[in-house]
Design an enzyme around this catalytic site. Structure first.
Site, PDB file in Angstrom:
ATOM      1  N   CYS A 162      -6.675   7.432   5.208  1.00 27.34           N
ATOM      2  CA  CYS A 162      -6.143   7.463   6.939  1.00 27.34           C
ATOM      3  C   CYS A 162      -7.180   8.093   6.979  1.00 27.34           C
ATOM      4  O   CYS A 162      -6.561   9.797   6.756  1.00 27.34           O
ATOM      5  CB  CYS A 162      -4.751   7.865   6.403  1.00 27.34           C
ATOM      6  SG  CYS A 162      -4.025   7.673   7.875  1.00 27.34           S
ATOM      7  N   LYS A 194      -8.534   2.113  -1.859  1.00 27.09           N
ATOM      8  CA  LYS A 194      -9.177   2.113  -0.067  1.00 27.09           C
ATOM      9  C   LYS A 194      -9.256   3.548   0.290  1.00 27.09           C
ATOM     10  O   LYS A 194      -8.554   4.349  -0.072  1.00 27.09           O
ATOM     11  CB  LYS A 194      -7.273   1.311   0.889  1.00 27.09           C
ATOM     12  CG  LYS A 194      -8.242   1.295   2.722  1.00 27.09           C
ATOM     13  CD  LYS A 194      -8.813  -0.082   2.813  1.00 27.09           C
ATOM     14  CE  LYS A 194      -9.393   0.294   4.458  1.00 27.09           C
ATOM     15  NZ  LYS A 194      -8.450   0.786   5.416  1.00 27.09           N
ATOM     16  N   GLN A 237       0.777  -1.448   0.209  1.00 29.90           N
ATOM     17  CA  GLN A 237       0.203  -0.484  -0.415  1.00 29.90           C
ATOM     18  C   GLN A 237       0.884   0.889   0.446  1.00 29.90           C
ATOM     19  O   GLN A 237       1.779   1.730   0.860  1.00 29.90           O
ATOM     20  CB  GLN A 237      -1.101  -0.036   1.660  1.00 29.90           C
ATOM     21  CG  GLN A 237      -1.644   1.309   1.177  1.00 29.90           C
ATOM     22  CD  GLN A 237      -2.505   1.084   1.829  1.00 29.90           C
ATOM     23  OE1 GLN A 237      -2.276   1.005   3.233  1.00 29.90           O
ATOM     24  NE2 GLN A 237      -4.315   0.936   2.098  1.00 29.90           N
ATOM     25  N   GLY A 278     -10.471  -5.260  10.362  1.00 31.23           N
ATOM     26  CA  GLY A 278      -9.001  -4.386  11.343  1.00 31.23           C
ATOM     27  C   GLY A 278      -9.045  -4.521  12.400  1.00 31.23           C
ATOM     28  O   GLY A 278      -8.272  -5.469  12.966  1.00 31.23           O
ATOM     29  N   ARG A 279      -9.423  -4.330  13.406  1.00 31.55           N
ATOM     30  CA  ARG A 279      -9.312  -4.098  14.532  1.00 31.55           C
ATOM     31  C   ARG A 279     -10.274  -4.770  15.678  1.00 31.55           C
ATOM     32  O   ARG A 279      -9.286  -5.491  16.913  1.00 31.55           O
ATOM     33  CB  ARG A 279      -9.899  -3.288  15.664  1.00 31.55           C
ATOM     34  CG  ARG A 279      -9.083  -0.996  14.957  1.00 31.55           C
ATOM     35  CD  ARG A 279      -9.759  -0.448  15.145  1.00 31.55           C
ATOM     36  NE  ARG A 279     -11.018  -0.215  14.234  1.00 31.55           N
ATOM     37  CZ  ARG A 279     -12.275   0.151  14.928  1.00 31.55           C
ATOM     38  NH1 ARG A 279     -12.676   0.731  15.985  1.00 31.55           N
ATOM     39  NH2 ARG A 279     -13.629  -0.205  14.609  1.00 31.55           N
ATOM     40  N   ASN A 325     -15.987  -2.933   4.880  1.00 31.67           N
ATOM     41  CA  ASN A 325     -14.501  -2.753   5.526  1.00 31.67           C
ATOM     42  C   ASN A 325     -15.513  -1.194   6.482  1.00 31.67           C
ATOM     43  O   ASN A 325     -15.827  -0.866   6.892  1.00 31.67           O
ATOM     44  CB  ASN A 325     -12.905  -2.087   5.084  1.00 31.67           C
ATOM     45  CG  ASN A 325     -12.014  -2.030   6.666  1.00 31.67           C
ATOM     46  OD1 ASN A 325     -12.054  -0.656   6.877  1.00 31.67           O
ATOM     47  ND2 ASN A 325     -11.999  -2.729   7.682  1.00 31.67           N
ATOM     48  N   GLY A 326     -14.847  -1.714   8.024  1.00 29.00           N
ATOM     49  CA  GLY A 326     -15.272  -1.219   9.481  1.00 29.00           C
ATOM     50  C   GLY A 326     -15.910  -2.067  10.631  1.00 29.00           C
ATOM     51  O   GLY A 326     -17.009  -2.739   9.892  1.00 29.00           O
TER      52      GLY A 326
HETATM   53  C1  LIG Z   1      -3.887   2.544  14.208  1.00 25.25           C
HETATM   54  C2  LIG Z   1      -4.685   1.729  12.496  1.00 25.25           C
HETATM   55  C3  LIG Z   1      -3.018   1.748  11.825  1.00 25.25           C
HETATM   56  C4  LIG Z   1      -4.427   2.263  10.352  1.00 25.25           C
HETATM   57  N1  LIG Z   1      -2.835   1.177   9.596  1.00 25.25           N
HETATM   58  C5  LIG Z   1      -3.149   1.727   7.764  1.00 25.25           C
HETATM   59  C6  LIG Z   1      -2.963   1.697   6.641  1.00 25.25           C
HETATM   60  O1  LIG Z   1      -1.700   0.935   7.034  1.00 25.25           O
HETATM   61  N2  LIG Z   1      -3.498   1.058   5.575  1.00 25.25           N
HETATM   62  C7  LIG Z   1      -4.971   1.359   5.480  1.00 25.25           C
HETATM   63  O2  LIG Z   1      -5.296   0.626   4.567  1.00 25.25           O
HETATM   64  N3  LIG Z   1      -5.246   1.002   6.953  1.00 25.25           N
HETATM   65  C8  LIG Z   1      -5.228   0.938   8.085  1.00 25.25           C
HETATM   66  N4  LIG Z   1      -6.322   1.513   8.917  1.00 25.25           N
HETATM   67  C9  LIG Z   1      -7.448   1.068   8.901  1.00 25.25           C
HETATM   68  C10 LIG Z   1      -8.403  -0.325   9.336  1.00 25.25           C
HETATM   69  O3  LIG Z   1      -7.316  -0.662   7.730  1.00 25.25           O
HETATM   70  C11 LIG Z   1      -9.350   0.008   8.543  1.00 25.25           C
HETATM   71  O4  LIG Z   1      -9.756   0.513   7.969  1.00 25.25           O
HETATM   72  C12 LIG Z   1     -10.381   1.025   9.729  1.00 25.25           C
HETATM   73  O5  LIG Z   1      -9.339   0.226  11.641  1.00 25.25           O
HETATM   74  C13 LIG Z   1     -12.075   0.436  10.176  1.00 25.25           C
HETATM   75  O6  LIG Z   1     -11.940  -1.076  10.075  1.00 25.25           O
HETATM   76  P1  LIG Z   1     -12.255  -2.212  11.457  1.00 25.25           P
HETATM   77  O7  LIG Z   1     -13.196  -1.737  12.401  1.00 25.25           O
HETATM   78  O8  LIG Z   1     -11.912  -3.111  10.719  1.00 25.25           O
HETATM   79  O9  LIG Z   1     -10.952  -2.029  11.647  1.00 25.25           O
HETATM   80  C14 LIG Z   1      -5.374   1.940  11.095  1.00 25.25           C
HETATM   81  C15 LIG Z   1      -6.111   1.240  12.167  1.00 25.25           C
HETATM   82  C16 LIG Z   1      -5.957   1.221  12.381  1.00 25.25           C
HETATM   83  C17 LIG Z   1      -6.469   1.093  14.499  1.00 25.25           C
END
Ligand SMILES: Cc1cc2nc3c(=O)[nH]c(=O)nc-3n(C[C@H](O)[C@H](O)[C@H](O)COP(=O)(O)O)c2cc1C
Length: 287
Positions: free
Chosen positions: A42, A81, A12, A165-166, A141-142
């Site tokens: 982001c 993304k 990415q 993600g989280r 996502n989310g």
């Molecule tokens: C600490 C942290 C770092 C993240 N870094 C990236 C990243 O480098 N690239 C990206 O596309 N999304 C990044 N995200 C966003 C996640 O990919 C995702 O879109 C977001 O957390 C929502 O999804 P979730 O509810 O499944 O966490 C990051 C999220 C967190 C919390």
């Protein structure tokens, strides 16, 4: 450089300067990557202030120019993304036209705007519009934190897949649990002791990847990750972990709270501030 994982890896990029991104893309194309993804989501102020990541969504005509340049330069898979917009989800229709125009190979959508950060429910109806508009696979996502939230998100928007993600930091079994639900096979049912093994593996793996390992700094680094894991577990695990200073503290606290057989809760607490708004997906499975 080798990809020894046996799985496709996307690289990415994040940035705003077109010549720099083109240069980076050409370098990445030389590596064994399955494709190149551009981050338009982001929300970090330090990133958005520089008009990168989600900050770019304030300027759709620049996104148009950037995607055009990257599409031309990337012969392999080029994916995006994104969030739904910077301020309002209604911005998404215009963005979708731009994404469709440049023939991207995949679109992952964090179903919130940048200003919504992580504080609201996601908007599956906008992801659904993307599924209807885009020729490429759309990934939702989310706020996917367990099988039910994942299944409901897919039911509501019809996406080709989910990005977690989280929720995956908190529960790395979520992928096999979702697969089990889709294939109607028995899911893994992790216990506190399984979580303990996972935390130790994370601790050691991240230590191995750290160039100059300073034990106290490593504990601070791990505490950021542990915040997602300890959140909402019973007892004082979350409270005590926030105060850990040394590796001894870290491991003692883990042993105190995780050396037991009980089954882990499937999802975070309903009023969670950390996984804010997931209950809307959890409740919506009636479609
Ligand atoms: C600490 C942290 C770092 C993240 N870094 C990236 C990243 O480098 N690239 C990206 O596309 N999304 C990044 N995200 C966003 C996640 O990919 C995702 O879109 C977001 O957390 C929502 O999804 P979730 O509810 O499944 O966490 C990051 C999220 C967190 C919390």
């Amino acid at each position: 450089m080798e990809n020894e994982t046996g799985r496709p890896i996307f690289a990415q990029m994040i940035g705003r300067d077109i010549p720099s991104l083109l240069r980076t893309a050409r370098e990445l194309e030389k590596l064994p990557v399955a494709g190149i993804d551009l981050n338009l989501g982001c929300p970090a102020p330090i990133v958005c202030r520089k008009d990168a990541g989600g900050g770019l969504l304030r300027n759709p005509s620049y996104v148009d120019e950037l995607l055009g340049a990257l599409r031309e330069a990337i012969p392999g898979r080029f994916t995006v993304k994104t969030r739904l917009g910077y301020t309002e989800p209604e911005e998404f229709a215009g963005l979708l036209e731009i994404f469709a125009k440049h023939g991207i190979d995949g679109l992952t959508i964090h179903g919130r705007t940048v200003v919504e950060r992580y504080q609201t429910p996601v908007h599956p109806d906008f992801v659904k519009k993307a599924v209807a508009t885009m020729a490429c696979p759309v990934i939702a996502n989310g706020n996917v934190v367990d099988v039910e939230t994942g299944r409901n998100y897919l039911l509501e928007c019809g996406a080709a897949g989910l990005m977690v993600g989280r929720g995956a930091i908190r529960n790395p079994w979520i992928f096999s649990q979702l697969q089990a639900a889709f294939t109607r096979t028995p899911p893994p049912v992790p216990t506190y002791r399984d979580l303990w093994s996972y935390v130790i593996e994370l601790y050691e793996e991240i230590a191995r990847e750290t160039a100059k390992l300073v034990p106290a700094a490593h504990v601070q680094r791990m505490k950021k990750t542990l915040a997602y894991i300890t959140h909402g577990l019973e007892g004082d695990f979350e409270f005590e972990m926030r105060r850990a200073k040394t590796p001894q503290d870290f491991h003692r606290i883990c042993k105190t709270h995780l050396d037991r057989d009980g089954i882990l809760p499937a999802r975070p607490p309903l009023d969670s501030k950390l996984f804010c708004g997931f209950e809307t997906l959890a409740k919506s499975g009636t479609l």
